[in-house]
Scaffold this motif. Structure first.
Motif, short mmCIF file in Angstrom:
data_model
loop_
_atom_site.label_atom_id
_atom_site.label_comp_id
_atom_site.label_asym_id
_atom_site.label_seq_id
_atom_site.Cartn_x
_atom_site.Cartn_y
_atom_site.Cartn_z
N TYR A 3 0.83 -1.20 0.00
CA TYR A 3 0.00 0.00 0.00
C TYR A 3 0.86 1.25 0.00
O TYR A 3 2.01 1.25 0.43
CB TYR A 3 -0.90 0.00 1.24
N LYS A 4 0.27 2.33 -0.50
CA LYS A 4 0.92 3.63 -0.43
C LYS A 4 0.30 4.39 0.73
O LYS A 4 -0.92 4.59 0.78
CB LYS A 4 0.74 4.41 -1.73
N ASP A 66 -3.41 5.12 -0.62
CA ASP A 66 -4.44 4.26 -0.03
C ASP A 66 -4.88 4.72 1.35
O ASP A 66 -6.07 4.71 1.66
CB ASP A 66 -3.91 2.82 0.07
N THR A 338 -8.12 -2.23 -0.90
CA THR A 338 -7.11 -2.86 -1.75
C THR A 338 -6.17 -1.78 -2.26
O THR A 338 -6.54 -0.59 -2.31
CB THR A 338 -7.76 -3.57 -2.96
N SER A 339 -4.98 -2.18 -2.62
CA SER A 339 -4.02 -1.23 -3.16
C SER A 339 -4.58 -0.62 -4.44
O SER A 339 -4.96 -1.33 -5.37
CB SER A 339 -2.69 -1.90 -3.43
N LYS A 342 -2.50 -1.41 -7.47
CA LYS A 342 -2.70 -2.79 -7.93
C LYS A 342 -4.00 -2.90 -8.71
O LYS A 342 -4.08 -3.56 -9.73
CB LYS A 342 -2.72 -3.75 -6.74
#
Length: 344
Positions: A3-4, A66, A338-339, A342
């Motif tokens: 994750y960011k 995120d 969710t990321s 991604k």
């Protein structure tokens, strides 16, 4: 893909602690960004063995971020958290701005993690007040066992709860006392060195302070709206860790011995209670630790079904930074987010 994560208020006490805890706990972040006000741009902060340069919160693009761990104060959160949430990034806010908002979950993961499901209404999750967080961690397993009617709590809160300037003031005043210099009070209404101040935050019309009010309304929201609670909040000349003296009255009988057994197996709690000199936790031992420590468990003979205990926790960790990271972990572990990179 991880994750960011953005940390807003990264140059403050809690922001720096968040960065440290993200690394300590191995949070699944591919990228961590440090944010603060424009005047802090370029300041370097540590994240594990890395050094991050602070970016400007006002101009940062959250479109691929995120989670934002917000620790920049209520006014900043009021302005930016809705914008960040609208951009699709989940805000976990440490200020008091969103705690009473019915559309914002107020979460202590050991206590009410299931309540997190409502976060999508605003994409904001609130972190409770530091004094409330440790209290409800200790009360939750007892409430499950015997239903709490009433709580009387007196807090002994460290100066770090008021920020770095408050810590600096305690240090400066203490030094001034020893060298016979004038003692100056800027952050606190009265001298804090070798003193106690029975006021945290502003006074309200009923004579309670806002800090005391926060403990009441937050405990009701997190734990049970039927619980009656009264608080007296006191600032003490301790750098880190809040302490609390707690009296609890239950609906059904619960002895101190039974409470001790329950708390021994409760998440987030360490019981240190040997009923001998030094057989209890103090703020010094709690500093830098994740647990909420419970000591001095005893029956309260002044009410039916009552006990008393002493509770200590690091306010910068469980009271703020650790709890925020634990909330982020709930989001990830329960697959509630969710990321975004991604997904793209």
């Amino acid at each position: 893909m991880g994750y960011k994560v953005a940390v807003a208020g990264a140059t403050g006490n809690v922001g720096r602690e968040i960065l440290s805890i993200l690394d300590e706990r191995g949070f699944p972040a591919d990228e961590v960004v440090a944010l603060a006000s424009r005047r802090s741009m370029g300041v370097e902060v540590s994240y594990g063995d890395k050094t991050l340069k602070v970016k400007d919160l006002a101009t940062y693009d959250f479109s691929d971020t995120d989670i934002c761990l917000m620790s920049a104060g209520g006014a900043v959160s009021k302005e930016y958290s809705p914008k960040i949430g609208a951009a699709g990034c989940v805000v976990i806010d440490n200020s008091s701005q969103w705690r009473t908002d019915p559309d914002v979950p107020l979460i202590v993961p050991e206590v009410n993690a299931d309540a997190i499901v409502g976060f999508r209404k605003k994409n904001i999750i609130a972190n409770p007040n530091c004094s409330t967080a440790q209290l409800v961690v200790a009360l939750k397993p007892l409430h499950d066992a015997a239903r709490i009617k009433r709580v009387v709590v007196s807090t002994y809160q460290s100066v770090s709860g008021a920020g770095k300037d408050a810590m600096d003031e305690l240090f400066a005043q203490t030094r001034a006392v020893f060298v016979s210099d004038p003692v100056e009070s800027k952050k606190f209404p009265k001298r804090i060195a070798f003193n106690l101040i029975p006021q945290i935050d502003v006074f309200m019309e009923d004579g309670y302070t806002k800090e005391e009010w926060k403990m009441v309304v937050e405990t009701k929201k997190i734990l049970d709206p039927k619980i009656k609670l009264t608080a007296t909040c006191v600032r003490v000349p301790v750098f880190v860790s809040h302490s609390e003296s707690v009296n609890v009255e239950f609906e059904t009988p619960l002895s101190a011995d039974e409470a001790r057994k329950i708390l021994h197996s409760a998440p987030g709690i360490l019981v240190i209670d040997t009923r001998e000199t030094g057989g209890y936790a103090t703020p010094h031992e709690a500093a830098g630790e994740d647990a909420t420590y419970v000591s001095r468990l005893r029956d309260d003979p002044t009410v039916d079904n009552g006990i008393a205990f002493w509770c200590v926790s690091d306010n910068l960790r469980k009271g703020a930074a650790l709890n925020a990271v634990q909330i982020a972990e709930v989001l990830v572990n329960r697959k509630l987010i969710t990321s975004r990179r991604k997904a793209a």
